[in-house]
Design a protein around this motif. Structure first.
Motif, PDB file in Angstrom:
ATOM      1  N   VAL A   1       0.923  -1.224  -0.128  1.00  0.00           N
ATOM      2  CA  VAL A   1      -0.092   0.066   0.120  1.00  0.00           C
ATOM      3  C   VAL A   1       0.998   1.204  -0.021  1.00  0.00           C
ATOM      4  O   VAL A   1       0.625   2.203  -0.817  1.00  0.00           O
ATOM      5  CB  VAL A   1      -0.992  -0.116   1.300  1.00  0.00           C
ATOM      6  N   THR A   2       1.999   1.294   0.780  1.00  0.00           N
ATOM      7  CA  THR A   2       2.846   2.383   1.059  1.00  0.00           C
ATOM      8  C   THR A   2       3.607   2.824  -0.508  1.00  0.00           C
ATOM      9  O   THR A   2       3.721   3.758  -0.960  1.00  0.00           O
ATOM     10  CB  THR A   2       3.799   2.206   2.026  1.00  0.00           C
ATOM     11  N   GLU A   3       4.162   1.604  -0.911  1.00  0.00           N
ATOM     12  CA  GLU A   3       4.642   1.587  -2.210  1.00  0.00           C
ATOM     13  C   GLU A   3       3.458   2.130  -3.499  1.00  0.00           C
ATOM     14  O   GLU A   3       4.124   2.904  -4.190  1.00  0.00           O
ATOM     15  CB  GLU A   3       5.466   0.191  -2.639  1.00  0.00           C
ATOM     16  N   SER A   4       2.541   1.961  -3.433  1.00  0.00           N
ATOM     17  CA  SER A   4       1.539   2.161  -4.448  1.00  0.00           C
ATOM     18  C   SER A   4       1.392   3.848  -4.210  1.00  0.00           C
ATOM     19  O   SER A   4       1.211   4.351  -5.202  1.00  0.00           O
ATOM     20  CB  SER A   4      -0.025   1.411  -4.174  1.00  0.00           C
ATOM     21  N   TYR A   5       1.119   4.030  -2.808  1.00  0.00           N
ATOM     22  CA  TYR A   5       1.029   5.635  -2.565  1.00  0.00           C
ATOM     23  C   TYR A   5       2.283   6.504  -2.940  1.00  0.00           C
ATOM     24  O   TYR A   5       2.101   7.331  -3.656  1.00  0.00           O
ATOM     25  CB  TYR A   5       0.879   5.713  -1.195  1.00  0.00           C
ATOM     26  N   LEU A   6       3.351   5.982  -2.934  1.00  0.00           N
ATOM     27  CA  LEU A   6       4.575   6.751  -3.166  1.00  0.00           C
ATOM     28  C   LEU A   6       4.727   6.746  -4.607  1.00  0.00           C
ATOM     29  O   LEU A   6       5.288   7.776  -5.176  1.00  0.00           O
ATOM     30  CB  LEU A   6       5.785   5.999  -2.489  1.00  0.00           C
ATOM     31  N   LEU A   7       4.553   5.508  -5.466  1.00  0.00           N
ATOM     32  CA  LEU A   7       4.580   5.635  -6.843  1.00  0.00           C
ATOM     33  C   LEU A   7       3.524   6.687  -7.435  1.00  0.00           C
ATOM     34  O   LEU A   7       3.970   7.498  -8.412  1.00  0.00           O
ATOM     35  CB  LEU A   7       3.898   4.333  -7.627  1.00  0.00           C
ATOM     36  N   VAL A   8       2.562   6.683  -6.920  1.00  0.00           N
ATOM     37  CA  VAL A   8       1.469   7.916  -7.341  1.00  0.00           C
ATOM     38  C   VAL A   8       2.027   9.181  -6.973  1.00  0.00           C
ATOM     39  O   VAL A   8       1.952  10.250  -8.123  1.00  0.00           O
ATOM     40  CB  VAL A   8      -0.023   7.535  -6.882  1.00  0.00           C
ATOM     41  N   LEU A   9       2.618   9.428  -5.936  1.00  0.00           N
ATOM     42  CA  LEU A   9       3.114  10.722  -5.435  1.00  0.00           C
ATOM     43  C   LEU A   9       4.165  11.124  -6.487  1.00  0.00           C
ATOM     44  O   LEU A   9       4.444  12.346  -6.663  1.00  0.00           O
ATOM     45  CB  LEU A   9       3.566  10.677  -3.973  1.00  0.00           C
ATOM     46  N   GLU A  10       5.113  10.298  -6.930  1.00  0.00           N
ATOM     47  CA  GLU A  10       6.284  10.338  -7.764  1.00  0.00           C
ATOM     48  C   GLU A  10       5.856  11.244  -8.954  1.00  0.00           C
ATOM     49  O   GLU A  10       6.486  11.991  -9.619  1.00  0.00           O
ATOM     50  CB  GLU A  10       7.138   9.274  -8.010  1.00  0.00           C
ATOM     51  N   ALA A  11       4.469  10.911  -9.609  1.00  0.00           N
ATOM     52  CA  ALA A  11       4.189  11.187 -10.553  1.00  0.00           C
ATOM     53  C   ALA A  11       3.602  12.907 -10.648  1.00  0.00           C
ATOM     54  O   ALA A  11       3.339  13.573 -11.604  1.00  0.00           O
ATOM     55  CB  ALA A  11       3.026  10.451 -11.459  1.00  0.00           C
ATOM     56  N   LEU A  12       3.368  13.296  -9.387  1.00  0.00           N
ATOM     57  CA  LEU A  12       2.790  14.558  -9.078  1.00  0.00           C
ATOM     58  C   LEU A  12       3.809  15.686  -9.110  1.00  0.00           C
ATOM     59  O   LEU A  12       5.000  15.562  -8.635  1.00  0.00           O
ATOM     60  CB  LEU A  12       1.945  14.556  -7.839  1.00  0.00           C
ATOM     61  N   PRO A  13       3.343  16.955  -9.495  1.00  0.00           N
ATOM     62  CA  PRO A  13       4.390  18.016  -9.526  1.00  0.00           C
ATOM     63  C   PRO A  13       4.526  18.072  -7.857  1.00  0.00           C
ATOM     64  O   PRO A  13       3.987  17.889  -7.068  1.00  0.00           O
ATOM     65  CB  PRO A  13       3.464  19.139  -9.813  1.00  0.00           C
ATOM     66  N   ARG A  14       5.897  18.508  -7.560  1.00  0.00           N
ATOM     67  CA  ARG A  14       6.444  18.705  -6.354  1.00  0.00           C
ATOM     68  C   ARG A  14       5.399  19.678  -5.622  1.00  0.00           C
ATOM     69  O   ARG A  14       5.348  19.294  -4.313  1.00  0.00           O
ATOM     70  CB  ARG A  14       8.006  19.303  -6.289  1.00  0.00           C
ATOM     71  N   HIS A  15       4.942  20.630  -6.044  1.00  0.00           N
ATOM     72  CA  HIS A  15       4.165  21.626  -5.233  1.00  0.00           C
ATOM     73  C   HIS A  15       2.535  20.779  -4.671  1.00  0.00           C
ATOM     74  O   HIS A  15       2.240  21.440  -3.890  1.00  0.00           O
ATOM     75  CB  HIS A  15       4.010  22.862  -5.882  1.00  0.00           C
ATOM     76  N   ARG A  16       2.228  19.790  -5.331  1.00  0.00           N
ATOM     77  CA  ARG A  16       1.084  19.069  -4.959  1.00  0.00           C
ATOM     78  C   ARG A  16       1.299  17.899  -3.962  1.00  0.00           C
ATOM     79  O   ARG A  16       0.262  17.434  -3.330  1.00  0.00           O
ATOM     80  CB  ARG A  16       0.486  18.364  -6.174  1.00  0.00           C
TER      81      ARG A  16
END
Length: 131
Positions: free
Chosen positions: A103-118
């Protein structure tokens, strides 16, 4: 570890998702689907298929392949891109630590694709204990 009875894998996943910064639960596909998002992007889905609880998570293609080879309870993502998503079925071979790590890895993979400010956290340092 779960040996029978259904939704322990989903319970473990929900416990972990609730701990992650910036997450929310939505039902865009109706009440049969729990969809967890971070900053509007899906990282986890829960539903049932024929009474069997399913948990679907994002995974890197190489991790997804390795997990499917190692665990019979891990299959290509149900109704998702089979290369980037996996589905977990309740099984004694899956323990709380593994489910929560996925679950944590899935969350982090999605975060990595977001712009830093979001991003609510930096995926490169989230969960890392300073030395």
């Amino acid at each position: 570890m779960q040996t029978s009875g259904g939704d322990t894998v989903q319970q473990w996943a929900c416990e972990r998702a609730d701990e992650l910064p910036g997450t929310g639960l939505e039902h865009p596909f109706g009440p049969a689907w729990d969809v967890f998002k971070v900053c509007g992007k899906v990282f986890m889905l829960l539903t049932e298929l024929g009474g069997e609880p399913l948990l679907t998570l994002k995974a890197s293609p190489q991790d997804a392949r390795a997990l499917r080879e190692q665990y019979a309870a891990v299959t290509p993502g149900y109704h998702m891109n089979k290369k980037h998503w996996i589905t977990l079925r309740s099984s004694a071979e899956l323990d709380r630590e593994l489910v929560q790590e996925l679950v944590t890895e899935s969350y982090l993979l999605v975060l990595e694709a977001l712009p830093r400010h979001r991003r609510p956290v930096d995926p490169a340092t989230f969960g890392v204990t300073p030395s």
